[in-house]
Motif scaffolding. Structure first.
Motif, PDB file in Angstrom:
ATOM      1  N   ASN A  34       5.418   4.090  11.190  1.00 53.61           N
ATOM      2  CA  ASN A  34       5.820   4.568   9.868  1.00 53.61           C
ATOM      3  C   ASN A  34       5.691   6.067   9.719  1.00 53.61           C
ATOM      4  OD1 ASN A  34       6.600   3.475   7.158  1.00 53.61           O
ATOM      5  ND2 ASN A  34       5.685   1.711   8.177  1.00 53.61           N
ATOM      6  N   ARG A  38       8.860   8.364   8.973  1.00 54.87           N
ATOM      7  CA  ARG A  38       8.950   9.202   7.769  1.00 54.87           C
ATOM      8  C   ARG A  38       9.233  10.661   8.121  1.00 54.87           C
ATOM      9  NH1 ARG A  38       9.586   5.518   4.755  1.00 54.87           N
ATOM     10  NH2 ARG A  38       7.967   4.178   3.926  1.00 54.87           N
ATOM     11  N   LEU A 128      12.741   8.488  -0.562  1.00 47.17           N
ATOM     12  CA  LEU A 128      11.908   9.136   0.464  1.00 47.17           C
ATOM     13  C   LEU A 128      12.750   9.970   1.426  1.00 47.17           C
ATOM     14  CD1 LEU A 128       9.409   6.256   1.281  1.00 47.17           C
ATOM     15  CD2 LEU A 128       8.775   8.463   0.339  1.00 47.17           C
ATOM     16  N   LEU A 139       2.546  12.091   2.008  1.00 49.17           N
ATOM     17  CA  LEU A 139       2.530  10.846   1.221  1.00 49.17           C
ATOM     18  C   LEU A 139       2.148   9.648   2.088  1.00 49.17           C
ATOM     19  CD1 LEU A 139       5.752  11.255  -0.986  1.00 49.17           C
ATOM     20  CD2 LEU A 139       3.403  11.291  -1.796  1.00 49.17           C
ATOM     21  N   TYR A 142      -1.607   9.898   3.120  1.00 48.01           N
ATOM     22  CA  TYR A 142      -2.534   9.718   2.009  1.00 48.01           C
ATOM     23  C   TYR A 142      -2.465   8.309   1.404  1.00 48.01           C
ATOM     24  CZ  TYR A 142      -5.286  10.969  -2.113  1.00 48.01           C
ATOM     25  OH  TYR A 142      -6.255  11.035  -3.075  1.00 48.01           O
ATOM     26  N   TYR A 143      -1.259   7.851   1.134  1.00 50.25           N
ATOM     27  CA  TYR A 143      -1.135   6.564   0.429  1.00 50.25           C
ATOM     28  C   TYR A 143      -1.031   5.350   1.355  1.00 50.25           C
ATOM     29  CZ  TYR A 143      -0.604   9.249  -3.821  1.00 50.25           C
ATOM     30  OH  TYR A 143      -0.836  10.094  -4.863  1.00 50.25           O
ATOM     31  N   GLN A 144      -0.291   5.508   2.445  1.00 51.21           N
ATOM     32  CA  GLN A 144      -0.098   4.339   3.309  1.00 51.21           C
ATOM     33  C   GLN A 144      -1.206   4.201   4.344  1.00 51.21           C
ATOM     34  OE1 GLN A 144       4.442   4.610   3.570  1.00 51.21           O
ATOM     35  NE2 GLN A 144       3.825   3.022   4.975  1.00 51.21           N
ATOM     36  N   GLU A 146      -4.018   5.731   4.303  1.00 49.13           N
ATOM     37  CA  GLU A 146      -5.307   5.896   3.617  1.00 49.13           C
ATOM     38  C   GLU A 146      -6.229   6.946   4.247  1.00 49.13           C
ATOM     39  OE1 GLU A 146      -6.491   1.786   3.430  1.00 49.13           O
ATOM     40  OE2 GLU A 146      -5.594   1.576   1.456  1.00 49.13           O
ATOM     41  N   ARG A 171       4.512  14.102  -4.846  1.00 50.11           N
ATOM     42  CA  ARG A 171       4.498  13.010  -5.837  1.00 50.11           C
ATOM     43  C   ARG A 171       5.546  13.261  -6.905  1.00 50.11           C
ATOM     44  NH1 ARG A 171      -1.476  12.486  -5.620  1.00 50.11           N
ATOM     45  NH2 ARG A 171      -1.529  14.329  -6.902  1.00 50.11           N
ATOM     46  N   LEU A 174       9.072  12.919  -5.517  1.00 43.00           N
ATOM     47  CA  LEU A 174       9.423  11.512  -5.321  1.00 43.00           C
ATOM     48  C   LEU A 174       9.789  10.874  -6.656  1.00 43.00           C
ATOM     49  CD1 LEU A 174       9.546   9.046  -3.357  1.00 43.00           C
ATOM     50  CD2 LEU A 174       7.173   8.604  -3.926  1.00 43.00           C
TER      51      LEU A 174
ATOM     52  N   ILE B   6       2.312   4.743  -6.772  1.00 46.78           N
ATOM     53  CA  ILE B   6       2.913   5.335  -5.564  1.00 46.78           C
ATOM     54  C   ILE B   6       2.501   4.532  -4.335  1.00 46.78           C
ATOM     55  CG2 ILE B   6       3.008   7.406  -4.095  1.00 46.78           C
ATOM     56  CD1 ILE B   6       2.691   9.072  -6.590  1.00 46.78           C
ATOM     57  N   LEU B  10       5.137   2.820  -1.861  1.00 47.70           N
ATOM     58  CA  LEU B  10       5.210   3.098  -0.424  1.00 47.70           C
ATOM     59  C   LEU B  10       4.933   1.850   0.409  1.00 47.70           C
ATOM     60  CD1 LEU B  10       3.512   6.599  -0.374  1.00 47.70           C
ATOM     61  CD2 LEU B  10       5.890   6.130   0.113  1.00 47.70           C
TER      62      LEU B  10
END
Lengths: 190, 120
Positions: A34, A38, A128, A139, A142-144, A146, A171, A174, B6, B10
């Motif tokens: 991923n 990305r 995206l 992104l 940080y988000y996927q 972690e 953010r 997006l 978010i 994602l």
């Protein structure tokens, strides 16, 4: 899986158990793929980069001292590989990026829920695809994946405070892209 | 937009590699290991690394015994000794012996160097 368990697997790999590395691949294949996807925005290239990242990680496993998390170390390899791939593609004049018409289009006759899920996925991917690889990286990490800000600094080499600012911008961007796409979608069905 | 939203967005768009990705990758690693094993003959466990210089040394010793059993070549008084056997007769120079020893030890050193490079 806890870091200690991962370190045990790494220890086995260091002792020459190749097949223990399969557990590492299975644990991180999605995150690594991923991250590459990305950044590169091309499926085949992302898969190639992901595979290459695992092979490189295996080759350099003895240099992993455990000072940082294994995932951070692995993502750094993937991040650098992805950037190298982008540069190589640019040198070749090859700029096949994820375009709107390349996303989706393969929704078959599954159930309605799956169709909605696929559309939703498609929609997010379109948004995206419109933001920069750098913002996508932040992104995703940080988000996927972690990762915290310190880990992102280690992976990308971007200072923690800059990461914070860029993450905030990503953010916002997006959000704007999603709103724009939604607006276009609504206008098209009117 | 909230962080949780978010994160969810994602997560919903997560892509996975194609089927059999891990198998393909581990096979690539196995192939890499196999080629490494083929290329890097471990010097310290290889018979060849020991055998070749020993064979050369054996040949050199044998040639001494056959041609100069009295080791007169080592007598510095004879700078150019004449070696005569029933089947061979030639002049042997001290430097010829030194050169032979240098070749053998050089060959040995080279194999040793190769061995340490490959096992590093």
């Amino acid at each position: 899986m806890k870091e200690k368990a991962i370190l045990n697997i790494i220890q086995k790999v260091k002792q020459g158990e190749i097949h223990a590395f399969n557990e590492v691949i299975l644990l991180y294949e999605k995150q690594v793929f991923n991250l590459a996807f990305r950044i590169i925005k091309n499926r085949e290239d992302a898969e190639e980069v992901a595979q290459d990242s695992f092979v490189k990680a295996y080759k350099r496993i003895k240099s992993f001292k455990g000072n940082s998390k294994f995932s951070t170390w692995l993502y750094r390899i993937t991040y650098n590989n992805s950037l190298n791939k982008i540069s190589a593609n640019k040198r070749k004049g090859f700029t096949e990026e994820l375009e709107d018409d390349k996303i989706g289009g393969s929704i078959s006759d599954h159930g309605m829920k799956q169709l909605l899920d696929a559309e939703r996925k498609d929609f997010i991917q379109k948004a995206l695809a419109k933001i920069s690889p750098q913002e996508n990286t932040l992104l995703t990490l940080y988000y996927q994946n972690e990762c915290d800000l310190k880990e992102i600094e280690e992976i990308t080499g971007i200072r923690k405070n800059t990461v914070k600012v860029q993450l905030h911008r990503a953010r916002k961007r997006l959000e704007v892209q999603l709103q724009q796409l939604l607006k276009n979608e609504l206008e098209s069905i009117r | 937009m909230e962080d949780q939203k978010i994160k969810k967005l994602l997560e919903d768009s997560v892509e996975g590699p194609s089927y059999g990705f891990s198998t393909k990758t581990i096979r690539k690693i196995e192939a890499l290991e196999a080629s490494k094993k083929r290329l890097s003959m471990k010097g310290n466990s290889s018979i060849v690394a020991y055998l070749i210089p020993l064979v050369f040394l054996g040949l050199l010793c044998a040639s001494f015994f056959l041609t100069d059993s009295q080791f007169s070549s080592y007598d510095f008084a004879f700078s150019i000794p004449e070696i005569k056997t029933s089947w061979i007769s030639f002049n042997i120079h001290f430097s010829w012996l030194v050169a032979s020893l240098a070749i053998v030890s050089g060959f040995w050193a080279w194999i040793w160097w190769e061995k340490s490079n490959l096992s590093a």
